[in-house]
Motif scaffolding. Structure first.
Motif, short mmCIF file in Angstrom:
data_model
loop_
_atom_site.label_atom_id
_atom_site.label_comp_id
_atom_site.label_asym_id
_atom_site.label_seq_id
_atom_site.Cartn_x
_atom_site.Cartn_y
_atom_site.Cartn_z
N ILE A 109 0.84 -1.21 0.00
CA ILE A 109 0.00 0.00 0.00
C ILE A 109 0.87 1.25 0.00
CG2 ILE A 109 -1.66 1.32 1.37
CD1 ILE A 109 -2.83 -1.40 2.26
N ALA A 110 1.93 1.23 0.83
CA ALA A 110 2.82 2.40 0.88
C ALA A 110 3.55 2.58 -0.45
CB ALA A 110 3.82 2.24 2.02
N SER A 111 3.93 1.49 -1.11
CA SER A 111 4.59 1.59 -2.42
C SER A 111 3.63 2.15 -3.47
CB SER A 111 5.09 0.23 -2.87
OG SER A 111 6.10 -0.22 -2.02
N ALA A 112 2.36 1.77 -3.43
CA ALA A 112 1.38 2.30 -4.38
C ALA A 112 1.17 3.80 -4.16
CB ALA A 112 0.06 1.55 -4.22
N LEU A 113 1.11 4.23 -2.91
CA LEU A 113 0.96 5.66 -2.63
C LEU A 113 2.19 6.45 -3.09
CD1 LEU A 113 -0.69 5.61 0.90
CD2 LEU A 113 -1.76 6.25 -1.27
N CYS A 114 3.37 5.88 -2.88
CA CYS A 114 4.58 6.56 -3.33
C CYS A 114 4.63 6.62 -4.86
CB CYS A 114 5.82 5.84 -2.81
SG CYS A 114 6.10 6.07 -1.05
N PHE A 115 4.08 5.63 -5.55
CA PHE A 115 4.07 5.62 -7.01
C PHE A 115 3.24 6.80 -7.54
CE2 PHE A 115 2.02 4.33 -11.00
CZ PHE A 115 3.14 4.14 -11.78
N PHE A 116 2.09 7.10 -6.87
CA PHE A 116 1.25 8.19 -7.33
C PHE A 116 1.87 9.56 -7.07
CE2 PHE A 116 -2.20 4.96 -6.82
CZ PHE A 116 -2.51 4.87 -8.17
N PHE A 117 2.66 9.68 -6.00
CA PHE A 117 3.24 10.98 -5.67
C PHE A 117 4.62 11.17 -6.26
CE2 PHE A 117 0.20 10.40 -2.13
CZ PHE A 117 -0.58 11.52 -2.38
N ILE A 119 7.46 8.72 -8.52
CA ILE A 119 7.80 7.42 -9.10
C ILE A 119 9.15 6.94 -8.59
CG2 ILE A 119 8.32 6.21 -11.25
CD1 ILE A 119 6.30 8.01 -12.61
N ILE A 120 10.06 7.84 -8.31
CA ILE A 120 11.39 7.47 -7.86
C ILE A 120 11.35 6.83 -6.47
CG2 ILE A 120 13.68 8.39 -7.29
CD1 ILE A 120 13.10 10.57 -9.38
N CYS A 121 10.38 7.24 -5.63
CA CYS A 121 10.30 6.76 -4.24
C CYS A 121 9.43 5.51 -4.10
CB CYS A 121 9.73 7.86 -3.36
SG CYS A 121 10.73 9.35 -3.33
N THR A 122 9.10 4.84 -5.19
CA THR A 122 8.20 3.69 -5.14
C THR A 122 8.74 2.55 -4.27
OG1 THR A 122 7.37 4.23 -7.32
CG2 THR A 122 6.97 2.00 -6.54
N CYS A 123 10.01 2.24 -4.36
CA CYS A 123 10.56 1.12 -3.61
C CYS A 123 11.09 1.52 -2.23
CB CYS A 123 11.63 0.41 -4.41
SG CYS A 123 12.97 1.48 -4.92
N LEU A 124 10.89 2.76 -1.83
CA LEU A 124 11.35 3.22 -0.51
C LEU A 124 10.71 2.46 0.66
CD1 LEU A 124 13.15 5.26 0.95
CD2 LEU A 124 11.21 6.83 0.93
N PRO A 125 9.41 2.14 0.67
CA PRO A 125 8.83 1.38 1.80
C PRO A 125 9.43 -0.02 1.98
CG PRO A 125 7.08 2.40 0.53
CD PRO A 125 8.35 2.60 -0.23
N CYS A 126 10.05 -0.58 0.96
CA CYS A 126 10.68 -1.89 1.09
C CYS A 126 11.93 -1.85 1.96
CB CYS A 126 11.05 -2.44 -0.28
SG CYS A 126 9.59 -2.76 -1.31
N PHE A 127 12.47 -0.68 2.23
CA PHE A 127 13.67 -0.53 3.04
C PHE A 127 13.40 0.06 4.42
CE2 PHE A 127 15.01 -0.24 -1.43
CZ PHE A 127 15.84 -1.33 -1.46
N VAL A 128 12.17 0.43 4.69
CA VAL A 128 11.79 0.98 5.99
C VAL A 128 11.24 -0.16 6.85
CG1 VAL A 128 10.33 2.65 7.18
CG2 VAL A 128 11.28 3.22 4.95
N LYS A 129 11.88 -0.40 8.01
CA LYS A 129 11.47 -1.53 8.85
C LYS A 129 10.07 -1.36 9.43
CE LYS A 129 15.92 -3.33 10.28
NZ LYS A 129 16.77 -3.70 11.42
N ASP A 130 9.61 -0.13 9.59
CA ASP A 130 8.27 0.10 10.13
C ASP A 130 7.16 -0.24 9.14
OD1 ASP A 130 9.26 0.87 12.57
OD2 ASP A 130 9.31 3.01 12.06
#
Length: 151
Positions: A109-117, A119-130
């Motif tokens: 869900i966080a990756s989908a939200l980052c994709f809309f805002f 595109i570069i930050c799409t995979c950022l939630p995969c590296f956040v432990k929270d």
């Protein structure tokens, strides 16, 4: 002691039932029947505590008495994002769990939200432990205790 005195004197037999009934004995202590604890308790004492019957779902083991086998064991362990201290049911050791992070529903869900805002930050939630789910394993036998999910 003299040599003529026997070591074990000859014991006399007790009187028969009819003899004891014919001659009542004087000064015989009267034995009263013992009262149960509840009858001896003071009037202002609280009522006795009755233990509730435990069900197997509360973490206790129930055994089949005829064969000695375990009928059912349910242990509820509340896992969190941090390693926890518990006893492994597989190897019996008290250990701190090893935690392994993996992607879950919140990460998607966080990756989908980052994709809309952005595109570069799409995979950022995969590296956040929270944002990641946490698997708990035994460090000695690799028994999986369960998964802590964020959603």
């Amino acid at each position: 002691m003299s040599d003529t005195m026997p070591i074990n004197p000859v014991a006399t037999a007790p009187p028969s039932y009819t003899e004891s009934q014919a001659q009542p004995q004087a000064n015989v202590a009267r034995v009263t029947e013992a009262k149960p604890y509840a009858a001896r308790a003071p009037k202002d004492a609280p009522p006795p505590y009755d233990y509730p019957e435990q069900s197997p779902s509360s973490g206790y083991q129930r055994f089949d008495t005829s064969s000695g086998r375990r009928v059912g064991v349910v242990t509820v362990i509340e896992l969190g994002p941090e390693p926890c201290y518990l006893q492994c049911p597989s190897c019996g050791n008290f250990i701190y769990t090893d935690t392994v992070y993996k992607t879950g529903a919140l990460t998607c869900i966080a990756s989908a939200l980052c994709f809309f805002f952005c595109i570069i930050c799409t995979c950022l939630p995969c590296f956040v432990k929270d944002c990641l789910d946490v698997d708990h394993y035994c460090p000695r036998c690799n028994y999986c205790f369960g998964t802590f999910t964020r959603l």
